[in-house]
Write an enzyme that holds these catalytic residues in place. Sequence first.
Site, PDB file in Angstrom:
ATOM      1  N   HIS A 122       0.836  -1.199   0.000  1.00 43.85           N
ATOM      2  CA  HIS A 122       0.000   0.000   0.000  1.00 43.85           C
ATOM      3  C   HIS A 122       0.874   1.253   0.000  1.00 43.85           C
ATOM      4  O   HIS A 122       0.649   2.197  -0.783  1.00 43.85           O
ATOM      5  CB  HIS A 122      -0.906  -0.039   1.227  1.00 43.85           C
ATOM      6  CG  HIS A 122      -1.961   1.012   1.251  1.00 43.85           C
ATOM      7  ND1 HIS A 122      -2.783   1.213   2.328  1.00 43.85           N
ATOM      8  CD2 HIS A 122      -2.347   1.938   0.332  1.00 43.85           C
ATOM      9  CE1 HIS A 122      -3.623   2.210   2.083  1.00 43.85           C
ATOM     10  NE2 HIS A 122      -3.375   2.669   0.874  1.00 43.85           N
ATOM     11  N   GLU A 125       2.545   1.557  -3.305  1.00 40.83           N
ATOM     12  CA  GLU A 125       1.613   2.069  -4.313  1.00 40.83           C
ATOM     13  C   GLU A 125       1.549   3.596  -4.261  1.00 40.83           C
ATOM     14  O   GLU A 125       1.504   4.271  -5.293  1.00 40.83           O
ATOM     15  CB  GLU A 125       0.234   1.445  -4.073  1.00 40.83           C
ATOM     16  CG  GLU A 125      -0.880   1.997  -4.913  1.00 40.83           C
ATOM     17  CD  GLU A 125      -2.055   2.414  -4.056  1.00 40.83           C
ATOM     18  OE1 GLU A 125      -2.423   3.598  -4.113  1.00 40.83           O
ATOM     19  OE2 GLU A 125      -2.600   1.568  -3.336  1.00 40.83           O
ATOM     20  N   HIS A 126       1.547   4.160  -3.055  1.00 41.97           N
ATOM     21  CA  HIS A 126       1.579   5.618  -2.910  1.00 41.97           C
ATOM     22  C   HIS A 126       2.900   6.187  -3.402  1.00 41.97           C
ATOM     23  O   HIS A 126       2.933   7.191  -4.130  1.00 41.97           O
ATOM     24  CB  HIS A 126       1.406   5.995  -1.438  1.00 41.97           C
ATOM     25  CG  HIS A 126      -0.010   6.015  -0.971  1.00 41.97           C
ATOM     26  ND1 HIS A 126      -0.623   7.150  -0.502  1.00 41.97           N
ATOM     27  CD2 HIS A 126      -0.938   5.029  -0.884  1.00 41.97           C
ATOM     28  CE1 HIS A 126      -1.860   6.873  -0.134  1.00 41.97           C
ATOM     29  NE2 HIS A 126      -2.082   5.587  -0.364  1.00 41.97           N
ATOM     30  N   GLU A 223      -4.470   7.156   7.035  1.00 40.00           N
ATOM     31  CA  GLU A 223      -5.518   6.523   6.237  1.00 40.00           C
ATOM     32  C   GLU A 223      -5.988   5.232   6.887  1.00 40.00           C
ATOM     33  O   GLU A 223      -7.191   4.972   7.015  1.00 40.00           O
ATOM     34  CB  GLU A 223      -4.991   6.231   4.830  1.00 40.00           C
ATOM     35  CG  GLU A 223      -5.958   5.465   3.952  1.00 40.00           C
ATOM     36  CD  GLU A 223      -5.328   5.005   2.647  1.00 40.00           C
ATOM     37  OE1 GLU A 223      -5.992   4.230   1.943  1.00 40.00           O
ATOM     38  OE2 GLU A 223      -4.190   5.414   2.349  1.00 40.00           O
TER      39      GLU A 223
END
Length: 1038
Positions: A122, A125-126, A223
């Site tokens: 994750h 991916e950012h 998040e």
Amino acid sequence: MSASLLPRRLVLCARRRRTQLSPAFSHSSSSRILRSFATASSSAQQPPSATPSLATDLQAGAVLHGFQVQRVQRVPEFDLTAVQLKHQKTGAHYMHVFKDDTNNVFNVGFHTPVTDSTGVPHILEHTTLCGSERYPVRDPFFKMLNRSMSTFMNALTGNDYTMYPFSTQNPVDFQNLMDVYLDSTFAPKLRELDFKQEGWRLEHQKHDDPNSPLIFKGVVYNEMKGALSDLGSLFYTRSQQHLYPGGTNSHVSGGDPENITDLTHQQLLDFHATHYHPSNARFFTYGSFPLESHLKAIDARISKFEPITLKKDAETVRFDSPKLVRATCPSDSLADADKQTKMSVSFLTNEQLDSTETFAVGVLTSLLLDGAAAPMYKALIETNIGSDYAVTTGYSQEARITSVAFGLQGIRSADVQKVEDIVMRVLNQAAQTGFDPARVESVIHQTELGLKHRTASFGMSIGQQVMSNWVHGGDPIEFLKVSERIEKIRADITRPRFFEGMIEKYFLKNKHRLVFVMEPDEEYSAKLHANEERRLAEKVQALTEADKAKIFEDGIQLAKSQEAKEDISCLPTLTIADIPAEGATYPVRTSLQGGIPVQWRSTATNGVSYVSIAKNVDAMPKHLKPFMPLYANALGSLNTRNHDLPVLDEAIRKHTGGISTSITSHSSPTSLDTEHTTLTFSSNSLDKNVPAMYHLIGEVAAQTKWTDLERLRTVVLTAANDASQSVVQNGHRFAMRAASSGLARSANTTETLAGLEQVKFLGALARNGVEGIESIAEKLREISDLVAGSNALTKASVVSETTAQPAHTRALDGLVSSLGWKAPSADVLAMQAAAEAFMPTFGNTFHALPLAVNFTSRTFLGVPYTHPDSPALQLLCSLLTHHNLHREIREKGGAYGAGAAYSPIDGGTISLWSYRDPPAGLARTLDAYDGAVRWASQGFPGGNVGGRELDEAKLSAFQGVDRPVSASEEGQGGFRLGITDEMRQERRERLVGCGLDQVVDVARRYLGDGKSAVAVLGAREDGEKLVAEDAGKWTLSG
């Protein structure tokens, strides 16, 4: 920028007639991670036509730009041809779908299983989207959002795969975006400061003050704190971790905040090197653009790589016997304090790669769960033991080994064993009695109807949903061949005990069964906070003086990089010249049918008809308006005078794609003083079923039995549960609605019908009013009588092929006659138009909710859709988002998202907003709103905004203006909102011609006077502190 994926699950619509199940490409509306796909569809935007000629010329064995064709397959049910290829050097997999659809799609996915919960895929991916070799600017992905006319752009992380999809109708745009995506994924910079910004870091609370305390910061860190504060997401996540021990699903791929702070930058680099490699890649393209240019561009990027051997995934450890696991969660202040336990009974089932078996298990799951005639619905939902199915309930096809779960939420702790016993009893009974063949046929009918819908997002839907099957070794072309699976199951169900045998195999004799229970703990949040404080203290205590100095210096450097003006000329872009001078139109005709106006749209629909019947309810008494969403929910969920609900529900499924009832409010496109609140019945069916569809709409609309109190009790509990769960996922929208509610008439009504006011209203009914269900039933009956007897404006819309319209004409005449609805007289229309003056009110409200993050909004009053200033306000919001709020609140403040939004048909409001914002940063966010207003009102000082940036804002605006629409949406802007083609074209021309001086002018006039309303959604203790510090300035609600 990014999101984590919802697992693909069967959508459960047992108590909602309005949800359509399409098992061909289906997914859940609730799960462990963060963004759902657009609703999957089964036919593309364009009417059926010949497949591009290259598809027929390709043969297995042919080599194009380093890719060898392995297979060419026609898929007639979707009017497409699929080509499977493999890169000769690296082994990269590729599938292209030839279809005459202008909305072309690209997607590249990677298999990214994990061995811990640090969230490395994750965060990667950012971070891949924070600059690359060819595009070394900060955050090229976000900057491309307004240099493109994409119809979709995102990056998404699933349980064990990550993908980067986009779609566009412009061939130059396609090449531009593909180049940025390829460079970002295969040649990212992955700078340490970007890792710290996007993932996690230790930083001083005030980055430039070494004496301020060190705290955890980071976009993904915040998040996931927000994601796991969603009770549904928390339940799903922990349940899956225990259901899949030993494998990747036993970890949180999106990241658990407790573990995210263990991830190092070097581990991120290592994960990229081993997973973002062509040998581990799946490329997908779709549409009408030439395949050869795609292959040439991709080969040029990946041919420099040498092939690698991929590591085998860790296997899930199978249970020797059923297991019981208990966990805790925060209590929910919006729910009944005595009924907050959640539980589910879950089973590992079949291998996902067997698409035929997967389809059959999906049908079996639907038969058990879906619809008022389903045995689980009768035993679990109608008995009102709980408020709704647990979020895990359904068939999950996300992991290599699929799973099925049955469960409830909103139950008493003492009822856990009772629910487990009911689940097993229902399974045993179903294994003995099987299912009514008519119910089996209705499930298959829903699938077949789903194949025919012509929607704009079809390519994107299959491009995303094929990925999880593909990364596990599945055949992506076989995944598309739904008709073959339908034919196979129709043959299978003729065999004795077909479904009964599956129940015994997958449920009754399955040792891998998990009973997962989650109960509220009043100390949960305090314990979570104490755990974070302990981890922080351990990190700080281990720091050397050199470490502390580096942390301070990194904070300074990160802030400088966030403030630095960049040369982004290296990024490709479209220009204003790429915007068509005229927008697409969808001509309609209008006639009187049964005394009411009907809008007819003739278009290619693949034999499906779409109907909407709308009635104005502006005159509904004030005391009844909060009940109207519940009224809409109840229609189709209760017995009627003709049929019990199970029979009605099966008839709806057999003949239609579902009947939905909605209640909406919007302002007039020409005046904020005029609002329209509308009750709308909508449905769709095969053309041959048009008469039956209208008959069923009439039965739902006029013959509902408000004395069906037990089922009404179920409707109340379910509606309250759904409303409560929606807050965490859409908190920024609730904040904007709350802030807007005092500024404009329609926004005030929207807050009553769909805002926090409605959430709290339904929660109160569920906690207190269910015992007085007769009173609720009386209110709904009163609404029904008022709707039936009202002479308010009624109108209808039909979207179909021309050949189906005579059937609609006859059926509409009969429906309108039976309902007694008619066109209003002139005096009724005048009375509807004459409304009391609405006086805006401004204030600051903190809404206390069980949240670990904040959602905020500061809202100003603007103008309606047709006002000359409206285009400038839309461009202003784009500039505020991309050149101020994103940097100040997301990059610097660590919120998951921030921006500005203009709502020209929902009160004309302008809202500055933040999403999943760390509570410690509330003051900073509110200051950022002040700074953004000053910056815009003073003419964008700093030299960051000029003609180029204004053109980019226009490109961004036209992404929405010119988005492709599904067949069912054609002509609906005029029908639902009153926006004519002439209004759209005039606004289009004003958008293109708007100058920067006009944008500055509207910023001064509409934002500069400071008149605004602020809403914050957050934890009670933070609200109490804020109110204490600013007595008289803030109000605490909740």
